[in-house]
Design an enzyme around this catalytic site. Structure first.
Site, PDB file in Angstrom:
ATOM      1  CB  VAL A   1      -1.010   0.030   1.172  1.00 25.19           C
ATOM      2  CG1 VAL A   1      -2.025  -1.088   1.061  1.00 25.19           C
ATOM      3  CG2 VAL A   1      -0.303   0.006   2.532  1.00 25.19           C
TER       4      VAL A   1
ATOM      5  CB  SER B   1      -4.589   2.267  17.049  1.00 24.96           C
ATOM      6  OG  SER B   1      -4.124   1.739  18.278  1.00 24.96           O
TER       7      SER B   1
ATOM      8  CG  ASN C   1      -7.135  -3.940   8.340  1.00 21.88           C
ATOM      9  OD1 ASN C   1      -7.410  -3.780   9.528  1.00 21.88           O
ATOM     10  ND2 ASN C   1      -6.418  -4.972   7.902  1.00 21.88           N
TER      11      ASN C   1
ATOM     12  CE1 TYR D   1      -0.148   0.618  14.633  1.00 22.36           C
ATOM     13  CE2 TYR D   1      -0.871   1.172  16.848  1.00 22.36           C
ATOM     14  CZ  TYR D   1      -1.058   0.485  15.671  1.00 22.36           C
ATOM     15  OH  TYR D   1      -2.150  -0.343  15.522  1.00 22.36           O
TER      16      TYR D   1
HETATM   17  N1  LIG Z   1      -4.459  -6.023  16.756  1.00 22.96           N
HETATM   18  C1  LIG Z   1      -4.589  -4.930  17.485  1.00 22.96           C
HETATM   19  O1  LIG Z   1      -4.556  -4.992  18.721  1.00 22.96           O
HETATM   20  C2  LIG Z   1      -4.805  -3.589  16.834  1.00 22.96           C
HETATM   21  C3  LIG Z   1      -5.121  -2.514  17.668  1.00 22.96           C
HETATM   22  C4  LIG Z   1      -5.340  -1.265  17.104  1.00 22.96           C
HETATM   23  C5  LIG Z   1      -5.244  -1.097  15.734  1.00 22.96           C
HETATM   24  N2  LIG Z   1      -4.938  -2.155  14.947  1.00 22.96           N
HETATM   25  C6  LIG Z   1      -4.827  -1.901  13.507  1.00 22.96           C
HETATM   26  O2  LIG Z   1      -5.686  -2.770  12.800  1.00 22.96           O
HETATM   27  C7  LIG Z   1      -5.097  -3.063  11.530  1.00 22.96           C
HETATM   28  C8  LIG Z   1      -4.974  -4.559  11.361  1.00 22.96           C
HETATM   29  O3  LIG Z   1      -4.192  -5.050  12.428  1.00 22.96           O
HETATM   30  P1  LIG Z   1      -3.995  -6.601  12.734  1.00 22.96           P
HETATM   31  O4  LIG Z   1      -3.942  -6.737  14.186  1.00 22.96           O
HETATM   32  O5  LIG Z   1      -4.944  -7.402  11.929  1.00 22.96           O
HETATM   33  O6  LIG Z   1      -2.492  -6.738  12.171  1.00 22.96           O
HETATM   34  P2  LIG Z   1      -1.741  -7.983  11.525  1.00 22.96           P
HETATM   35  O7  LIG Z   1      -0.297  -7.679  11.623  1.00 22.96           O
HETATM   36  O8  LIG Z   1      -2.251  -9.261  12.084  1.00 22.96           O
HETATM   37  O9  LIG Z   1      -2.195  -7.895   9.978  1.00 22.96           O
HETATM   38  C9  LIG Z   1      -1.829  -6.789   9.192  1.00 22.96           C
HETATM   39  C10 LIG Z   1      -1.792  -7.205   7.742  1.00 22.96           C
HETATM   40  O10 LIG Z   1      -1.367  -6.055   6.978  1.00 22.96           O
HETATM   41  C11 LIG Z   1      -0.429  -6.502   5.997  1.00 22.96           C
HETATM   42  N3  LIG Z   1       0.470  -5.426   5.599  1.00 22.96           N
HETATM   43  C12 LIG Z   1       1.514  -4.937   6.300  1.00 22.96           C
HETATM   44  N4  LIG Z   1       2.156  -4.010   5.581  1.00 22.96           N
HETATM   45  C13 LIG Z   1       1.501  -3.905   4.397  1.00 22.96           C
HETATM   46  C14 LIG Z   1       1.697  -3.121   3.228  1.00 22.96           C
HETATM   47  N5  LIG Z   1       2.731  -2.259   3.124  1.00 22.96           N
HETATM   48  N6  LIG Z   1       0.843  -3.275   2.195  1.00 22.96           N
HETATM   49  C15 LIG Z   1      -0.174  -4.166   2.276  1.00 22.96           C
HETATM   50  N7  LIG Z   1      -0.411  -4.932   3.359  1.00 22.96           N
HETATM   51  C16 LIG Z   1       0.426  -4.810   4.406  1.00 22.96           C
HETATM   52  C17 LIG Z   1       0.322  -7.634   6.690  1.00 22.96           C
HETATM   53  O11 LIG Z   1       0.986  -8.468   5.747  1.00 22.96           O
HETATM   54  C18 LIG Z   1      -0.799  -8.324   7.447  1.00 22.96           C
HETATM   55  O12 LIG Z   1      -1.406  -9.335   6.670  1.00 22.96           O
HETATM   56  C19 LIG Z   1      -3.749  -2.324  11.493  1.00 22.96           C
HETATM   57  O13 LIG Z   1      -3.913  -1.078  10.856  1.00 22.96           O
HETATM   58  C20 LIG Z   1      -3.444  -2.125  12.953  1.00 22.96           C
HETATM   59  O14 LIG Z   1      -2.600  -1.026  13.171  1.00 22.96           O
HETATM   60  C21 LIG Z   1      -4.707  -3.404  15.462  1.00 22.96           C
END
Ligand SMILES: NC(=O)c1ccc[n+]([C@@H]2O[C@H](COP(=O)([O-])OP(=O)(O)OC[C@H]3O[C@@H](n4cnc5c(N)ncnc54)[C@H](O)[C@@H]3O)[C@@H](O)[C@H]2O)c1
Length: 244
Positions: free
Chosen positions: A60, A138, A86, A150
């Protein structure tokens, strides 16, 4: 079936929250166009979801790759109704020791990546005079020691969301933001156990969220029930940010 005949583009769809959104939206009748930087996990999710799902691997942070993904989605499904921006990464560290590379990576993937995907999706949506965009912040957007990169990126996404909501409302496009708390995905599983235990103590609901809890908020923003909702941030955090 709340998303029949809709095409939803979901980034970061290879695992975690993005995968849960893909599964929920497919179950609600949507065609799901899936993007991730990891083609292996992405293909597995797409194959599992069947003929109404297709993989469009892309980083992305690359304007060219994002444009190619949208071109592919329009060729395959003929329309683009929903963007779930996402994809995100963490590279934690105290500000004093934060490397420039870790600053750049986290801000680029979360903030620039969200912008590039929104920019690419908004043109077909403007032509259709309708669309829904959901960005991903987040609880860290409110401040979190060890996550200066972040936190800044996620706070920036809230500003981006509110500005796009204003710019795109006249075109029938609504832009909202989901702000997860601690959600049980590979991102959270990478956090060390003692830190996870401390996090859990601070969550009023006394459990980590599940990716499906977050996908339900995405579904609300993309459903007819949210027809008059734009520019909003919905915290899905078990009460973590409520109170003092
Ligand atoms: N899990 C949590 O506790 C949490 C809390 C707050 C916010 N978030 C946010 O929710 C979203 C999803 O988080 P998650 O927990 O599922 O994370 P995760 O790490 O399990 O999954 C993230 C996915 O994004 C993909 N990704 C990373 N860099 C990328 C890029 N440059 N281009 C395309 N894809 C890319 C990864 O390969 C992965 O499949 C993120 O934006 C994260 O910051 C997560």
């Amino acid at each position: 079936m709340r998303l029949q005949n809709k095409t939803a583009w979901i980034t970061g769809a290879g695992q975690g929250i993005g995968e849960a959104v893909a599964r929920r939206f497919a179950a609600e009748g949507a065609n799901v166009a899936l993007t991730d930087v990891n083609p292996e996990t992405l293909e597995m999710v797409a194959r599992d979801l069947g003929p109404n799902a297709a993989a469009f691997p892309a980083d992305v942070t690359s304007k060219e790759q994002v444009a190619a993904a949208v071109k592919g989605i329009l060729e395959r499904f003929g329309r683009l109704d929903i963007l779930i921006a996402n994809a995100g990464v963490t590279r934690d560290g105290l500000a004093l020791r934060m490397s420039e590379a870790n600053w750049d990576l986290v801000v680029d993937v979360s903030l620039k990546g969200t912008f590039l995907c929104c920019q690419a999706a908004m043109r077909p949506m403007m032509e259709a005079k309708s669309g829904r965009i959901v960005t991903t912040a987040s609880v860290a957007s409110l401040g979190n020691p060890g996550q200066v990169n972040y936190s800044a990126a996620k706070a920036g996404i809230i500003g981006l969301t509110r500005t796009l909501a204003l710019e795109l409302a006249p075109f029938g496009i609504q832009v909202n933001c989901v702000a997860p708390g601690a959600i049980d995905t590979p991102m959270l599983q990478a956090v060390k156990e003692p830190v996870r235990e401390e996090m859990l103590k601070r969550i009023p609901a006394k459990r980590f969220g599940q990716p499906e809890d977050v996908a339900a908020a995405h579904l609300f923003f993309c459903s007819d029930q949210a027809a008059y909702v734009t520019g909003q941030v919905l915290f899905v955090d078990g009460g973590l940010t409520t109170g003092i």
